[in-house]
Design a protein around this motif. Structure first.
Motif, PDB file in Angstrom:
ATOM      1  N   ARG A 131       0.792  -1.231   0.000  1.00 18.16           N
ATOM      2  CA  ARG A 131       0.000   0.000   0.000  1.00 18.16           C
ATOM      3  C   ARG A 131       0.827   1.286   0.000  1.00 18.16           C
ATOM      4  NH1 ARG A 131      -4.995  -1.639   4.136  1.00 18.16           N
ATOM      5  NH2 ARG A 131      -6.014  -3.071   2.663  1.00 18.16           N
ATOM      6  N   TYR A 132       2.084   1.211   0.462  1.00 19.46           N
ATOM      7  CA  TYR A 132       2.847   2.454   0.630  1.00 19.46           C
ATOM      8  C   TYR A 132       4.216   2.460  -0.031  1.00 19.46           C
ATOM      9  CZ  TYR A 132      -0.680   2.691   4.321  1.00 19.46           C
ATOM     10  OH  TYR A 132      -1.862   2.649   5.009  1.00 19.46           O
ATOM     11  N   VAL A 154      -2.110   8.526  18.802  1.00 21.31           N
ATOM     12  CA  VAL A 154      -1.519   8.039  17.556  1.00 21.31           C
ATOM     13  C   VAL A 154      -0.056   8.468  17.512  1.00 21.31           C
ATOM     14  CG1 VAL A 154      -1.592   8.098  15.048  1.00 21.31           C
ATOM     15  CG2 VAL A 154      -3.728   8.096  16.368  1.00 21.31           C
ATOM     16  N   ARG A 155       0.843   7.514  17.691  1.00 21.73           N
ATOM     17  CA  ARG A 155       2.274   7.823  17.709  1.00 21.73           C
ATOM     18  C   ARG A 155       2.765   8.257  16.331  1.00 21.73           C
ATOM     19  NH1 ARG A 155       6.121   5.466  21.096  1.00 21.73           N
ATOM     20  NH2 ARG A 155       4.340   5.315  22.497  1.00 21.73           N
ATOM     21  N   MET A 156       2.314   7.542  15.301  1.00 18.70           N
ATOM     22  CA  MET A 156       2.749   7.873  13.941  1.00 18.70           C
ATOM     23  C   MET A 156       1.599   7.610  12.978  1.00 18.70           C
ATOM     24  SD  MET A 156       6.006   6.467  11.690  1.00 18.70           S
ATOM     25  CE  MET A 156       5.549   4.738  11.814  1.00 18.70           C
ATOM     26  N   ARG A 157       1.430   8.511  12.030  1.00 23.36           N
ATOM     27  CA  ARG A 157       0.438   8.324  10.971  1.00 23.36           C
ATOM     28  C   ARG A 157       1.155   8.367   9.633  1.00 23.36           C
ATOM     29  NH1 ARG A 157      -5.353  11.321  10.288  1.00 23.36           N
ATOM     30  NH2 ARG A 157      -5.976   9.459  11.475  1.00 23.36           N
ATOM     31  N   ILE A 158       0.877   7.372   8.775  1.00 27.03           N
ATOM     32  CA  ILE A 158       1.415   7.326   7.423  1.00 27.03           C
ATOM     33  C   ILE A 158       0.244   7.453   6.459  1.00 27.03           C
ATOM     34  CG2 ILE A 158       2.699   5.960   5.737  1.00 27.03           C
ATOM     35  CD1 ILE A 158       3.872   4.394   8.071  1.00 27.03           C
ATOM     36  N   VAL A 159       0.360   8.357   5.498  1.00 28.95           N
ATOM     37  CA  VAL A 159      -0.702   8.568   4.524  1.00 28.95           C
ATOM     38  C   VAL A 159      -0.142   8.313   3.127  1.00 28.95           C
ATOM     39  CG1 VAL A 159      -2.429  10.160   3.604  1.00 28.95           C
ATOM     40  CG2 VAL A 159      -1.756  10.295   6.022  1.00 28.95           C
ATOM     41  N   GLY A 160      -0.767   7.369   2.417  1.00 30.54           N
ATOM     42  CA  GLY A 160      -0.368   7.068   1.052  1.00 30.54           C
ATOM     43  C   GLY A 160      -1.398   7.552   0.058  1.00 30.54           C
ATOM     44  N   GLU A 161      -1.400   6.937  -1.119  1.00 33.37           N
ATOM     45  CA  GLU A 161      -2.295   7.368  -2.191  1.00 33.37           C
ATOM     46  C   GLU A 161      -3.728   6.894  -1.970  1.00 33.37           C
ATOM     47  OE1 GLU A 161      -0.511   5.826  -5.687  1.00 33.37           O
ATOM     48  OE2 GLU A 161       1.084   7.332  -5.751  1.00 33.37           O
ATOM     49  N   THR A 162      -3.895   5.722  -1.364  1.00 32.75           N
ATOM     50  CA  THR A 162      -5.236   5.150  -1.207  1.00 32.75           C
ATOM     51  C   THR A 162      -5.579   4.795   0.231  1.00 32.75           C
ATOM     52  OG1 THR A 162      -4.401   2.904  -1.640  1.00 32.75           O
ATOM     53  CG2 THR A 162      -5.184   4.195  -3.542  1.00 32.75           C
ATOM     54  N   HIS A 163      -4.567   4.638   1.085  1.00 32.19           N
ATOM     55  CA  HIS A 163      -4.775   4.199   2.465  1.00 32.19           C
ATOM     56  C   HIS A 163      -3.942   5.042   3.420  1.00 32.19           C
ATOM     57  CE1 HIS A 163      -6.176   0.646   0.236  1.00 32.19           C
ATOM     58  NE2 HIS A 163      -6.814   0.276   1.325  1.00 32.19           N
ATOM     59  N   TYR A 164      -4.263   4.907   4.697  1.00 30.50           N
ATOM     60  CA  TYR A 164      -3.419   5.483   5.735  1.00 30.50           C
ATOM     61  C   TYR A 164      -3.332   4.506   6.896  1.00 30.50           C
ATOM     62  CZ  TYR A 164      -7.700   6.831   8.327  1.00 30.50           C
ATOM     63  OH  TYR A 164      -8.893   6.827   9.000  1.00 30.50           O
ATOM     64  N   ALA A 165      -2.281   4.640   7.706  1.00 31.80           N
ATOM     65  CA  ALA A 165      -2.034   3.725   8.814  1.00 31.80           C
ATOM     66  C   ALA A 165      -1.723   4.523  10.067  1.00 31.80           C
ATOM     67  CB  ALA A 165      -0.862   2.789   8.485  1.00 31.80           C
ATOM     68  N   ASP A 166      -2.373   4.166  11.164  1.00 34.69           N
ATOM     69  CA  ASP A 166      -2.146   4.805  12.462  1.00 34.69           C
ATOM     70  C   ASP A 166      -1.492   3.816  13.414  1.00 34.69           C
ATOM     71  OD1 ASP A 166      -3.197   7.203  11.681  1.00 34.69           O
ATOM     72  OD2 ASP A 166      -5.142   6.917  12.643  1.00 34.69           O
ATOM     73  N   LEU A 167      -0.375   4.225  13.998  1.00 36.18           N
ATOM     74  CA  LEU A 167       0.343   3.412  14.975  1.00 36.18           C
ATOM     75  C   LEU A 167       0.003   3.894  16.377  1.00 36.18           C
ATOM     76  CD1 LEU A 167       2.573   1.328  15.748  1.00 36.18           C
ATOM     77  CD2 LEU A 167       4.231   3.190  15.481  1.00 36.18           C
ATOM     78  N   ARG A 168      -0.509   2.998  17.190  1.00 35.34           N
ATOM     79  CA  ARG A 168      -0.874   3.320  18.570  1.00 35.34           C
ATOM     80  C   ARG A 168      -0.197   2.361  19.541  1.00 35.34           C
ATOM     81  NH1 ARG A 168      -5.716   3.801  15.686  1.00 35.34           N
ATOM     82  NH2 ARG A 168      -6.803   5.806  15.910  1.00 35.34           N
ATOM     83  N   GLY A 169       0.286   2.899  20.644  1.00 34.89           N
ATOM     84  CA  GLY A 169       0.748   2.099  21.769  1.00 34.89           C
ATOM     85  C   GLY A 169       1.953   1.223  21.576  1.00 34.89           C
TER      86      GLY A 169
END
Length: 269
Positions: A17-18, A88-103
């Motif tokens: 995805r990224y 949310v420690r880190m957020r990654i945003v791509g072209e179609t999806h995004y990912a949130d890192l927690r804990g």
């Protein structure tokens, strides 16, 4: 704690995805702000896993290292973005999806030397193509420690956790208290092959189900709420229930502050 197959599955999803494209990186929680600002807008070159560690490579000396620990989650969702929820420690945003890192227990920017030093402390990962079982055998064959200890030692085998420990020892008929140096190469090879098979199936399916085809899952009692991650298994969290092979009640003890499950009938010396 997520075992290695979960982290490898996560790495595969993030590559799809990224990787190969510029991504937006931020730290809504502000505990990874500097690292996020450095890699924000860069191309995520590749994502790989080693044991329970995830590495996002943005270029030379620009590697985001993540270890989920006990409570970490790295969820992926399709765009459009929702406002960050929780820490949310880190957020990654791509072209179609995004990912949130927690804990996570770790989310940090490493240079290549730091990555190399960390990986040097880790054992071989059965899910990696570069895994060398001879190195694992060299450690185990010299050790007086029991297999129950060695299999959970991340410097011996990286990525293995309590569920896979219980299940591979059952499937290979090994006493958890057998000292490593008494194992023998033939039985080690069978153990390594079984571990590799189960981990790869777990990575593919996204769950742990270890029963062989000849053993009917319908024989299992409904899993308790804490065992959902591994409900179709031989020994893990089945204390007192009859072994699916010999009928002996599954035993449980505490070993180095972790629960250990085994069948006294199938896994005797």
């Amino acid at each position: 704690m997520p075992e290695g197959h979960t982290v490898h599955r996560m790495a595969r999803l993030q590559r799809k995805r990224y990787a190969g494209r510029p991504v937006e990186v931020s730290s809504p929680q502000r505990r990874f702000t500097t690292g996020a600002e450095i890699v924000d807008g860069r191309v995520l070159e590749r994502v790989e896993a080693h044991g329970k560690h995830l590495f996002q490579v943005y270029g030379p000396d620009l590697v985001v290292h993540v270890h989920l620990g006990l409570w970490g989650r790295f969820g992926n969702r399709r765009l459009p973005l929702d406002p960050p929820r929780g820490a949310v420690r880190m957020r990654i945003v791509g072209e179609t999806h995004y990912a949130d890192l927690r804990g996570p227990s770790a989310c940090e920017l490493f240079d290549d030397v730091e990555v190399k030093a960390l990986r040097a402390r880790l054992g071989e990962d059965p899910l990696r193509d570069d895994a060398d079982p001879d190195r694992v055998w060299a450690r185990i064959s010299r050790s007086r420690s029991p297999l129950a200890t060695l299999l959970m030692d991340q410097s011996v085998i990286a990525g293995l956790g309590n569920v896979f420990r219980a299940e591979t020892l059952f499937r290979t008929g090994l006493d958890p208290m057998l000292p490593g140096r008494e194992l023998g190469r033939e039985r080690f090879d069978a153990l390594w092959a079984d571990l590799s098979e189960m981990l790869r199936e777990g990575e593919r399916a996204g769950k742990i189900e270890t029963l062989r085809p000849e053993h009917d899952p319908a024989l299992l009692e409904p899993p308790d709420a804490g065992g959902v991650c591994a409900s179709v298994v031989y020994a893990y969290r089945r204390t007192g229930q009859p072994c699916l092979v010999c009928g002996t009640p599954i035993a449980r003890s505490e070993h180095r502050a972790r629960n250990l499950f085994w069948c006294p009938g199938c896994q005797s010396r």
